[in-house]
Design a protein around this motif. Structure first.
Motif, PDB file in Angstrom:
ATOM      1  N   THR A   1       0.824  -1.210   0.000  1.00  0.00           N
ATOM      2  CA  THR A   1       0.000   0.000   0.000  1.00  0.00           C
ATOM      3  C   THR A   1       0.857   1.259   0.000  1.00  0.00           C
ATOM      4  O   THR A   1       1.654   1.464   0.913  1.00  0.00           O
ATOM      5  CB  THR A   1      -0.906   0.016   1.244  1.00  0.00           C
TER       6      THR A   1
ATOM      7  N   VAL B   1       0.882   5.049   0.838  1.00  0.00           N
ATOM      8  CA  VAL B   1       0.060   5.936   1.668  1.00  0.00           C
ATOM      9  C   VAL B   1       0.607   7.356   1.544  1.00  0.00           C
ATOM     10  O   VAL B   1       1.787   7.597   1.804  1.00  0.00           O
ATOM     11  CB  VAL B   1       0.099   5.495   3.150  1.00  0.00           C
TER      12      VAL B   1
ATOM     13  N   MET C   1      -4.831   6.123   0.661  1.00  0.00           N
ATOM     14  CA  MET C   1      -4.132   4.872   0.370  1.00  0.00           C
ATOM     15  C   MET C   1      -4.380   4.510  -1.086  1.00  0.00           C
ATOM     16  O   MET C   1      -5.526   4.379  -1.518  1.00  0.00           O
ATOM     17  CB  MET C   1      -4.632   3.758   1.285  1.00  0.00           C
TER      18      MET C   1
ATOM     19  N   ARG D   1      -4.904  -2.694   3.581  1.00  0.00           N
ATOM     20  CA  ARG D   1      -5.332  -1.290   3.679  1.00  0.00           C
ATOM     21  C   ARG D   1      -6.349  -1.099   4.804  1.00  0.00           C
ATOM     22  O   ARG D   1      -6.337  -0.083   5.497  1.00  0.00           O
ATOM     23  CB  ARG D   1      -5.889  -0.808   2.334  1.00  0.00           C
TER      24      ARG D   1
ATOM     25  N   ILE E   1      -9.504   5.275   0.494  1.00  0.00           N
ATOM     26  CA  ILE E   1      -8.856   4.058  -0.013  1.00  0.00           C
ATOM     27  C   ILE E   1      -9.211   3.904  -1.487  1.00  0.00           C
ATOM     28  O   ILE E   1     -10.386   3.908  -1.850  1.00  0.00           O
ATOM     29  CB  ILE E   1      -9.297   2.820   0.790  1.00  0.00           C
TER      30      ILE E   1
END
Length: 258
Positions: free
Chosen positions: A101, A103, A149, A207, A226
């Protein structure tokens, strides 16, 4: 509801999130491979200085000054870490990912930004809370943070061992026994775990675990976005290490303001 938008730079697609509108940013696609961050920064803010790392699946978060100090004091071209936090305006911080992920975080008051690489190991080691604590030490308030994310492998296709699920679950649940941690994860509303037909395996949404860590810090769901894209299931846009077993990546970056 947070919205995600496709943009083009030199005819190639990258993704942005409305939550991060105050900052030039992008989750870039595999179409940009193998262009490095200092080139991609031109798509976001040509005057910004680009910073990147040699990522090691840990929870170390550095500032550009710390990166420069490391490079100047050693023979390494890159510092070993998985997160970067800006210190002044016009610093572009970048991370690479190929299922893990990416971020990106921005502070609407200070203009400070962060870019983090949160695979399952980094997530188990709480890299996102580590970064946020460092931002707080630089004057950030939790209510001012915005967290996006980017595309990463989705829970429904990410099979892991029960042991891995317990290790990452330990970051949000304080049971001692792996079986208790996994059972507690399954019982959470909107659980980060899905059942897997193979014994000793589960499906894990990394996530979602990061989002739960953020919520435990006191960050609200409205401050978290997300991306609705899975690297494994979107081969036209994203590299997936699980799918291809190739050492290729896509870059995600954000430029500090104020």
């Amino acid at each position: 509801m947070h919205t995600w938008h496709w943009h083009n730079w030199e005819g190639l697609p990258y993704l942005t999130c409305n939550l991060l509108t105050p900052w030039p940013h992008g989750f870039f696609t595999q179409q940009f491979w193998p262009r490095p961050p200092h080139e991609l920064t031109h798509a976001l803010q040509p005057e910004a200085l680009a910073y990147r790392l040699q990522q090691v699946h840990g929870n170390t978060v550095l500032t550009p000054q710390e990166v420069d100090n490391h490079v100047n004091a050693s023979d390494d071209n890159l510092a070993l870490a998985d997160g970067l936090i800006s210190q002044r305006p016009l610093q572009a911080v970048w991370v690479a990912s190929a299922d893990c992920t990416p971020v990106l975080i921005g502070d609407v008051k200070t203009g400070q930004v962060a870019a983090l690489h949160a695979g399952w190991r980094g997530t188990a080691a709480k890299i996102v809370p580590e970064a946020i604590m460092k931002m707080q030490s630089h004057g950030s308030n939790l209510a001012d943070l915005r967290v996006a994310m980017g595309p990463a492998i989705a829970g429904e296709v990410y099979q892991v061992s029960v042991e891995v699920a317990a290790e990452i679950g330990n970051s949000i649940i304080s049971h001692n026994e792996p079986e208790e941690i996994v059972a507690a994860l399954h019982n959470l509303p909107n659980s980060p775990l899905l059942r897997d037909p193979e014994p000793g395996k589960v499906r894990l949404d990394v996530r979602r675990v990061n989002a739960l860590q953020l919520e435990q810090l006191g960050i609200s769901g409205e401050q978290i976005a997300i991306a609705p894209y899975c690297t494994f299931q979107t081969p036209e846009h994203f590299f997936s290490y699980r799918r291809e077993r190739e050492k290729k990546v896509q870059w995600s970056g954000i430029v500090s303001g104020c």
